[in-house]
Scaffold this motif. Structure first.
Motif, PDB file in Angstrom:
ATOM      1  N   GLU A 185      96.514  -7.065  59.668  1.00 51.63           N
ATOM      2  CA  GLU A 185      96.053  -7.550  60.973  1.00 51.63           C
ATOM      3  C   GLU A 185      94.934  -8.578  60.833  1.00 51.63           C
ATOM      4  OE1 GLU A 185      97.253  -3.625  63.665  1.00 51.63           O
ATOM      5  OE2 GLU A 185      95.178  -3.874  62.974  1.00 51.63           O
ATOM      6  N   GLU A 186      94.021  -8.352  59.891  1.00 49.10           N
ATOM      7  CA  GLU A 186      92.951  -9.332  59.694  1.00 49.10           C
ATOM      8  C   GLU A 186      93.492 -10.615  59.061  1.00 49.10           C
ATOM      9  OE1 GLU A 186      89.187  -8.055  58.247  1.00 49.10           O
ATOM     10  OE2 GLU A 186      89.281  -6.110  59.278  1.00 49.10           O
ATOM     11  N   ALA A 187      94.524 -10.483  58.238  1.00 48.40           N
ATOM     12  CA  ALA A 187      95.158 -11.672  57.664  1.00 48.40           C
ATOM     13  C   ALA A 187      95.862 -12.489  58.745  1.00 48.40           C
ATOM     14  CB  ALA A 187      96.145 -11.261  56.575  1.00 48.40           C
ATOM     15  N   VAL A 188      96.503 -11.805  59.692  1.00 54.31           N
ATOM     16  CA  VAL A 188      97.144 -12.505  60.813  1.00 54.31           C
ATOM     17  C   VAL A 188      96.103 -13.310  61.585  1.00 54.31           C
ATOM     18  CG1 VAL A 188      98.270 -12.161  63.047  1.00 54.31           C
ATOM     19  CG2 VAL A 188      99.088 -10.925  61.034  1.00 54.31           C
ATOM     20  N   ALA A 189      94.917 -12.738  61.773  1.00 55.21           N
ATOM     21  CA  ALA A 189      93.849 -13.447  62.491  1.00 55.21           C
ATOM     22  C   ALA A 189      93.411 -14.709  61.750  1.00 55.21           C
ATOM     23  CB  ALA A 189      92.659 -12.518  62.700  1.00 55.21           C
ATOM     24  N   LEU A 190      93.638 -14.741  60.428  1.00 52.84           N
ATOM     25  CA  LEU A 190      93.317 -15.928  59.629  1.00 52.84           C
ATOM     26  C   LEU A 190      94.480 -16.919  59.586  1.00 52.84           C
ATOM     27  CD1 LEU A 190      91.513 -14.190  56.614  1.00 52.84           C
ATOM     28  CD2 LEU A 190      90.441 -15.616  58.375  1.00 52.84           C
ATOM     29  N   GLY A 191      95.578 -16.588  60.268  1.00 56.58           N
ATOM     30  CA  GLY A 191      96.730 -17.485  60.311  1.00 56.58           C
ATOM     31  C   GLY A 191      97.682 -17.331  59.152  1.00 56.58           C
ATOM     32  N   ALA A 192      97.719 -16.163  58.522  1.00 59.10           N
ATOM     33  CA  ALA A 192      98.501 -15.967  57.300  1.00 59.10           C
ATOM     34  C   ALA A 192      99.999 -16.133  57.523  1.00 59.10           C
ATOM     35  CB  ALA A 192      98.230 -14.584  56.725  1.00 59.10           C
ATOM     36  N   ASP A 193     100.642 -16.741  56.533  1.00 55.70           N
ATOM     37  CA  ASP A 193     102.098 -16.753  56.414  1.00 55.70           C
ATOM     38  C   ASP A 193     102.553 -15.872  55.250  1.00 55.70           C
ATOM     39  OD1 ASP A 193     102.671 -18.875  58.429  1.00 55.70           O
ATOM     40  OD2 ASP A 193     101.499 -20.092  57.031  1.00 55.70           O
ATOM     41  N   ALA A 194     101.721 -15.806  54.206  1.00 51.63           N
ATOM     42  CA  ALA A 194     102.050 -15.017  53.018  1.00 51.63           C
ATOM     43  C   ALA A 194     100.803 -14.290  52.535  1.00 51.63           C
ATOM     44  CB  ALA A 194     102.603 -15.903  51.908  1.00 51.63           C
ATOM     45  N   LEU A 195     101.012 -13.099  52.004  1.00 49.14           N
ATOM     46  CA  LEU A 195      99.933 -12.258  51.503  1.00 49.14           C
ATOM     47  C   LEU A 195     100.169 -12.005  50.020  1.00 49.14           C
ATOM     48  CD1 LEU A 195     100.111  -9.578  54.352  1.00 49.14           C
ATOM     49  CD2 LEU A 195      98.812 -11.716  54.355  1.00 49.14           C
ATOM     50  N   VAL A 196      99.101 -12.091  49.232  1.00 47.52           N
ATOM     51  CA  VAL A 196      99.188 -11.817  47.796  1.00 47.52           C
ATOM     52  C   VAL A 196      98.124 -10.782  47.468  1.00 47.52           C
ATOM     53  CG1 VAL A 196      99.084 -12.764  45.462  1.00 47.52           C
ATOM     54  CG2 VAL A 196      99.963 -14.177  47.342  1.00 47.52           C
ATOM     55  N   VAL A 197      98.557  -9.610  46.974  1.00 43.55           N
ATOM     56  CA  VAL A 197      97.632  -8.511  46.712  1.00 43.55           C
ATOM     57  C   VAL A 197      97.917  -7.896  45.346  1.00 43.55           C
ATOM     58  CG1 VAL A 197      97.352  -7.961  49.168  1.00 43.55           C
ATOM     59  CG2 VAL A 197      99.130  -6.796  47.837  1.00 43.55           C
ATOM     60  N   HIS A 198      96.977  -7.082  44.899  1.00 42.83           N
ATOM     61  CA  HIS A 198      97.176  -6.305  43.670  1.00 42.83           C
ATOM     62  C   HIS A 198      98.023  -5.065  43.961  1.00 42.83           C
ATOM     63  CE1 HIS A 198      96.524  -4.486  39.832  1.00 42.83           C
ATOM     64  NE2 HIS A 198      95.630  -3.606  40.239  1.00 42.83           N
ATOM     65  N   HIS A 199      97.652  -4.306  44.982  1.00 46.52           N
ATOM     66  CA  HIS A 199      98.403  -3.109  45.377  1.00 46.52           C
ATOM     67  C   HIS A 199      99.225  -3.438  46.621  1.00 46.52           C
ATOM     68  CE1 HIS A 199      94.549  -1.214  43.675  1.00 46.52           C
ATOM     69  NE2 HIS A 199      95.485  -0.983  42.776  1.00 46.52           N
ATOM     70  N   ALA A 200     100.526  -3.594  46.468  1.00 43.09           N
ATOM     71  CA  ALA A 200     101.391  -3.836  47.623  1.00 43.09           C
ATOM     72  C   ALA A 200     101.810  -2.486  48.213  1.00 43.09           C
ATOM     73  CB  ALA A 200     102.582  -4.694  47.217  1.00 43.09           C
ATOM     74  N   LEU A 201     103.050  -2.363  48.658  1.00 44.93           N
ATOM     75  CA  LEU A 201     103.498  -1.123  49.293  1.00 44.93           C
ATOM     76  C   LEU A 201     104.008  -0.149  48.238  1.00 44.93           C
ATOM     77  CD1 LEU A 201     105.509  -2.613  52.294  1.00 44.93           C
ATOM     78  CD2 LEU A 201     103.123  -1.856  52.276  1.00 44.93           C
ATOM     79  N   ASN A 202     103.491   1.086  48.270  1.00 42.75           N
ATOM     80  CA  ASN A 202     104.049   2.143  47.428  1.00 42.75           C
ATOM     81  C   ASN A 202     105.387   2.558  48.017  1.00 42.75           C
ATOM     82  OD1 ASN A 202     101.910   2.450  45.567  1.00 42.75           O
ATOM     83  ND2 ASN A 202     100.739   3.582  47.084  1.00 42.75           N
ATOM     84  N   MET A 203     106.435   2.460  47.238  1.00 44.20           N
ATOM     85  CA  MET A 203     107.751   2.816  47.754  1.00 44.20           C
ATOM     86  C   MET A 203     107.873   4.330  47.877  1.00 44.20           C
ATOM     87  SD  MET A 203     109.136  -0.029  48.338  1.00 44.20           S
ATOM     88  CE  MET A 203     110.801   0.492  48.706  1.00 44.20           C
ATOM     89  N   PRO A 204     108.271   4.843  49.057  1.00 39.63           N
ATOM     90  CA  PRO A 204     108.440   6.294  49.209  1.00 39.63           C
ATOM     91  C   PRO A 204     109.529   6.813  48.280  1.00 39.63           C
ATOM     92  CG  PRO A 204     108.501   5.165  51.333  1.00 39.63           C
ATOM     93  CD  PRO A 204     108.589   4.107  50.276  1.00 39.63           C
ATOM     94  N   ALA A 205     109.402   8.075  47.895  1.00 42.12           N
ATOM     95  CA  ALA A 205     110.412   8.679  47.028  1.00 42.12           C
ATOM     96  C   ALA A 205     111.751   8.749  47.757  1.00 42.12           C
ATOM     97  CB  ALA A 205     109.965  10.072  46.612  1.00 42.12           C
ATOM     98  N   GLY A 206     112.832   8.513  47.026  1.00 39.17           N
ATOM     99  CA  GLY A 206     114.159   8.583  47.625  1.00 39.17           C
ATOM    100  C   GLY A 206     114.342   7.525  48.698  1.00 39.17           C
ATOM    101  N   ILE A 207     114.988   7.892  49.789  1.00 34.38           N
ATOM    102  CA  ILE A 207     115.256   6.935  50.860  1.00 34.38           C
ATOM    103  C   ILE A 207     114.492   7.283  52.131  1.00 34.38           C
ATOM    104  CG2 ILE A 207     117.543   6.326  49.983  1.00 34.38           C
ATOM    105  CD1 ILE A 207     118.718   8.212  52.124  1.00 34.38           C
ATOM    106  N   HIS A 208     113.553   8.214  52.033  1.00 33.49           N
ATOM    107  CA  HIS A 208     112.785   8.611  53.213  1.00 33.49           C
ATOM    108  C   HIS A 208     111.597   7.675  53.392  1.00 33.49           C
ATOM    109  CE1 HIS A 208     110.828  11.021  56.242  1.00 33.49           C
ATOM    110  NE2 HIS A 208     109.728  11.064  55.505  1.00 33.49           N
ATOM    111  N   PHE A 209     111.593   6.906  54.480  1.00 30.08           N
ATOM    112  CA  PHE A 209     110.481   6.017  54.787  1.00 30.08           C
ATOM    113  C   PHE A 209     109.559   6.722  55.773  1.00 30.08           C
ATOM    114  CE2 PHE A 209     113.333   2.088  53.985  1.00 30.08           C
ATOM    115  CZ  PHE A 209     113.154   2.256  52.617  1.00 30.08           C
ATOM    116  N   ASP A 210     108.361   7.079  55.315  1.00 33.52           N
ATOM    117  CA  ASP A 210     107.454   7.839  56.164  1.00 33.52           C
ATOM    118  C   ASP A 210     106.810   6.938  57.215  1.00 33.52           C
ATOM    119  OD1 ASP A 210     105.263   6.498  54.945  1.00 33.52           O
ATOM    120  OD2 ASP A 210     105.198   7.990  53.356  1.00 33.52           O
ATOM    121  N   GLN A 211     106.052   7.560  58.131  1.00 27.95           N
ATOM    122  CA  GLN A 211     105.489   6.830  59.266  1.00 27.95           C
ATOM    123  C   GLN A 211     104.543   5.719  58.834  1.00 27.95           C
ATOM    124  OE1 GLN A 211     104.127   9.208  62.675  1.00 27.95           O
ATOM    125  NE2 GLN A 211     105.079  10.995  61.716  1.00 27.95           N
TER     126      GLN A 211
END
Length: 255
Positions: free
Chosen positions: A55-81
């Protein structure tokens, strides 16, 4: 402005993405994880993905984000909230998300561990661990231990945990950022290779007495603080090499 595909090609080539990396670090992103809009005018970098970061990146006008820790993929196919909420913010704003986990620890120039060693005045001389997550650094001349510990506090912006159990002069150090506290077999390697200081992010409960018995000093300066330097260095590379506006978004975390 840069095409997203060109940004992917540049980052993957510079960071050294490969199939080998996927085997070393199978659960975290080391490249483009979420594809957004095709044209990138503004890149926002940071340590860790989160709804607040997005959300803070959107306020800066972001189109792309580059981070060290991206999204941890949930185990199996269950996508939690939490996972779905993060994805929804990315999709709603057409954001691309890049993560460089192993690669931003291991990189010989902009990696967290090479940066720690260089910023403390040593020279990265060899990789540490079989997979090369960390780096060994050698000082041209031995450095006073207490002065080096003070330099660590200044570099990381916080005292962290210090175990000053090593020799009074430090000629060799190891950096393994984040959750890099060594286990007993690792201590044997450090002893054999005459390491005087070990720098990491988080200690284990057992760390203090193991370092005392090994006669090695340790600084555990915080996960965030030790993994901020790499993305800062990569931010400067992007500013030099990519035709886009680049912002570093700092969301300090004392852990």
């Amino acid at each position: 402005m840069i095409r997203l595909d060109d940004l992917v090609a540049f980052l993957d080539a510079y960071m050294g993405a490969s199939d080998v990396v996927a085997r070393i670090d199978p659960h975290m992103a080391n490249g483009l994880q979420v594809r957004g809009r095709d044209q990138v005018r503004t890149i926002v970098t940071g340590v860790s993905a989160s709804v607040r970061f997005f959300e803070e990146a959107v306020a800066l006008g972001a189109d792309a984000l580059v981070v060290h820790h991206a999204l941890n993929m949930p185990a199996g196919i269950h996508f939690d909230q939490l996972f779905v909420r993060r994805l929804r913010v990315l999709f709603d704003h057409g954001l691309s998300l890049f993560g460089y986990h192993y690669l931003l620890d291991s990189h010989a120039e902009v990696g967290n561990n090479a940066q720690i060693i260089t910023r403390l005045g040593a020279r990265p001389t060899q990789r540490y661990t079989d997979d090369g997550w960390g780096w060994v650094g050698d000082f041209e001349t031995p450095v006073d231990r207490d002065a080096l510990l003070a330099r660590c506090a200044e570099l990381f912006g916080q005292e962290g945990v210090h175990y000053p159990f090593g020799p009074a002069s430090v000629g060799r150090m190891v950096a393994l950022s984040g959750s890099g506290a060594p286990r007993p077999p690792d201590l044997e390697w450090l002893i054999r290779h005459q390491v005087g200081l070990f720098v990491t992010g988080e200690p284990r409960e057992s760390s203090r007495e193991m370092f005392r018995e090994a006669g090695i000093s340790c600084v555990a300066a915080g996960h965030y603080a030790t993994e901020r330097l790499g993305i800062l260095a990569l931010t400067e590379v992007l500013r030099r090499e990519v035709d886009a506006e680049v912002h570093f978004l700092d969301l300090p975390n004392p852990v």
